[in-house]
Design a protein around this motif. Structure first.
Motif, PDB file in Angstrom:
ATOM      1  N   PRO A   1       0.941  -1.207   0.051  1.00 15.02           N
ATOM      2  CA  PRO A   1       0.194   0.075   0.003  1.00 15.02           C
ATOM      3  C   PRO A   1       0.834   1.291   0.018  1.00 15.02           C
ATOM      4  O   PRO A   1       1.750   1.236   0.506  1.00 15.02           O
ATOM      5  CB  PRO A   1      -0.928  -0.229   1.323  1.00 15.02           C
ATOM      6  N   VAL A   2       0.309   2.575  -0.420  1.00 14.00           N
ATOM      7  CA  VAL A   2       1.070   3.487  -0.687  1.00 14.00           C
ATOM      8  C   VAL A   2      -0.189   4.635  -0.123  1.00 14.00           C
ATOM      9  O   VAL A   2      -0.927   4.599  -0.612  1.00 14.00           O
ATOM     10  CB  VAL A   2       1.470   3.934  -1.998  1.00 14.00           C
TER      11      VAL A   2
ATOM     12  N   VAL B   1      -4.550   9.713   1.726  1.00 16.39           N
ATOM     13  CA  VAL B   1      -5.359   8.804   0.761  1.00 16.39           C
ATOM     14  C   VAL B   1      -4.611   7.544   0.590  1.00 16.39           C
ATOM     15  O   VAL B   1      -3.407   7.938   0.422  1.00 16.39           O
ATOM     16  CB  VAL B   1      -5.659   9.467  -0.581  1.00 16.39           C
ATOM     17  N   ARG B   2      -5.057   6.425   0.774  1.00 20.32           N
ATOM     18  CA  ARG B   2      -4.414   5.296   0.687  1.00 20.32           C
ATOM     19  C   ARG B   2      -4.767   4.371  -0.598  1.00 20.32           C
ATOM     20  O   ARG B   2      -5.791   4.275  -0.798  1.00 20.32           O
ATOM     21  CB  ARG B   2      -4.659   4.467   1.927  1.00 20.32           C
ATOM     22  N   PHE B   3      -3.703   3.900  -1.191  1.00 21.23           N
ATOM     23  CA  PHE B   3      -3.571   3.304  -2.640  1.00 21.23           C
ATOM     24  C   PHE B   3      -3.282   1.791  -2.284  1.00 21.23           C
ATOM     25  O   PHE B   3      -2.052   1.788  -1.875  1.00 21.23           O
ATOM     26  CB  PHE B   3      -3.027   4.006  -3.744  1.00 21.23           C
ATOM     27  N   GLY B   4      -4.033   0.839  -2.348  1.00 15.38           N
ATOM     28  CA  GLY B   4      -3.803  -0.378  -1.925  1.00 15.38           C
ATOM     29  C   GLY B   4      -2.838  -0.876  -3.418  1.00 15.38           C
ATOM     30  O   GLY B   4      -3.002  -0.356  -4.336  1.00 15.38           O
ATOM     31  N   PRO B   5      -2.205  -2.198  -3.029  1.00 13.98           N
ATOM     32  CA  PRO B   5      -1.542  -2.638  -4.267  1.00 13.98           C
ATOM     33  C   PRO B   5      -2.604  -3.040  -5.450  1.00 13.98           C
ATOM     34  O   PRO B   5      -3.508  -3.629  -5.308  1.00 13.98           O
ATOM     35  CB  PRO B   5      -0.992  -3.954  -3.449  1.00 13.98           C
ATOM     36  N   GLY B   6      -2.075  -2.476  -6.426  1.00 12.51           N
ATOM     37  CA  GLY B   6      -2.812  -2.767  -7.736  1.00 12.51           C
ATOM     38  C   GLY B   6      -3.885  -1.937  -7.785  1.00 12.51           C
ATOM     39  O   GLY B   6      -4.669  -2.058  -8.929  1.00 12.51           O
TER      40      GLY B   6
ATOM     41  N   LEU C   1       3.471   5.080  -7.985  1.00  6.98           N
ATOM     42  CA  LEU C   1       2.159   5.476  -8.537  1.00  6.98           C
ATOM     43  C   LEU C   1       1.977   6.048  -9.793  1.00  6.98           C
ATOM     44  O   LEU C   1       2.627   6.914 -10.447  1.00  6.98           O
ATOM     45  CB  LEU C   1       1.542   6.715  -7.554  1.00  6.98           C
ATOM     46  N   ASP C   2       1.084   5.442 -10.715  1.00 11.66           N
ATOM     47  CA  ASP C   2       1.005   5.669 -12.212  1.00 11.66           C
ATOM     48  C   ASP C   2      -0.070   6.564 -12.408  1.00 11.66           C
ATOM     49  O   ASP C   2      -1.391   6.465 -12.332  1.00 11.66           O
ATOM     50  CB  ASP C   2       0.822   4.416 -12.901  1.00 11.66           C
ATOM     51  N   PHE C   3       0.131   7.804 -12.739  1.00  4.18           N
ATOM     52  CA  PHE C   3      -0.945   8.803 -13.140  1.00  4.18           C
ATOM     53  C   PHE C   3      -0.133   9.828 -14.139  1.00  4.18           C
ATOM     54  O   PHE C   3       0.945   9.846 -14.008  1.00  4.18           O
ATOM     55  CB  PHE C   3      -1.394   9.641 -11.972  1.00  4.18           C
ATOM     56  N   VAL C   4      -0.929  10.692 -14.557  1.00  8.37           N
ATOM     57  CA  VAL C   4      -0.270  11.651 -15.605  1.00  8.37           C
ATOM     58  C   VAL C   4       0.152  13.218 -14.577  1.00  8.37           C
ATOM     59  O   VAL C   4      -0.359  13.933 -13.914  1.00  8.37           O
ATOM     60  CB  VAL C   4      -1.470  12.393 -16.421  1.00  8.37           C
TER      61      VAL C   4
END
Length: 237
Positions: free
Chosen positions: A138-139, A174-179, A154-157
């Motif tokens: 997680p990130v 804000v938490r971004f889970g794996p995938g 983290l992949d975004f523009v």
């Protein structure tokens, strides 16, 4: 020796934690700043040892017990946030209930214990981006982190996120889970619009001439996702 602002902050935290450790070794019970510094430093050192985020948080939770701090400290230090550098990049560690157990605390008799916390509303976003976490862990990104410089996995523009932060209440994240892929709202960083520290891609005024282009070049050189390869673009010219 030239240190970045982030490196200076890390040394300051380490110095405060060393002072806390020395006082604890003399049998003194720690106050709020001392306890906070020691817990945060425990996360950073665990990350430096190559531990994963969850392991670093557990190491920090075991750093102090109720008998190590002054009365009431456990009621004040209920959560510690610290940015630490892990093997897969800089990420936010949130250590909840950091002073294991509540024995010895003042509970409802602690100063301010009965005061309600402030209510927050999400700020209105000016931009929405789709973000995918390509890492296997997680990130988390905090409210006022320069989103352009967020974790390289983290992949975004990225270009569109330059000079922007998350449209969430101050102090939250804000938490971004794996995938995981999710849409996030962003708004411009306010005030003097100076980005110091973070990932070191700017380290100065966001709107200075050439700052955006230089930040994109650095991000591409460091392998950040969502950034065009500037070397290929220059070769095509």
């Amino acid at each position: 020796m030239r240190l970045t602002p982030t490196e200076r902050d890390r040394l300051l935290l380490f110095g405060a934690a060393e002072l806390a450790r020395a006082r604890k070794a003399r049998g003194l019970r720690l106050n709020v700043p001392e306890a906070t510094a020691l817990i945060a430093d425990a996360v950073c050192e665990a990350a430096r040892d190559g531990r994963r985020l969850a392991e670093a948080i557990e190491a920090a939770r075991s750093a102090l017990g109720p008998d190590d701090v002054l009365p009431g400290v456990a009621d004040v230090v209920t959560e510690v946030h610290v940015e630490a550098v892990f093997d897969d990049g800089s990420r936010l560690a949130v250590v909840s209930d950091p002073i294991g157990g509540a024995a010895g605390s003042l509970g409802d008799d602690a100063p301010g214990a009965l005061l309600p916390g402030p209510e927050h509303e999400d700020p209105r976003p000016e931009l929405t981006l789709t973000v995918t976490n390509t890492a296997t862990v997680p990130v988390s990104v905090t409210s006022h982190f320069h989103f352009f410089e967020a974790n390289p996995r983290l992949d975004f523009v990225r270009d569109e996120a330059y000079g922007m932060r998350l449209a969430v209440p101050a102090g939250s994240s804000v938490r971004f889970g794996p995938g995981e892929t999710q849409d996030v709202g962003l708004l411009p960083i306010g005030g003097a619009r100076v980005a110091i520290g973070f990932a070191g891609l700017v380290d100065g005024p966001l709107d200075a001439p050439g700052a955006r282009e230089e930040a994109l070049r650095r991000a591409a050189a460091c392998g950040y996702l969502g950034v065009p390869d500037t070397t290929e673009e220059e070769a095509e010219r």
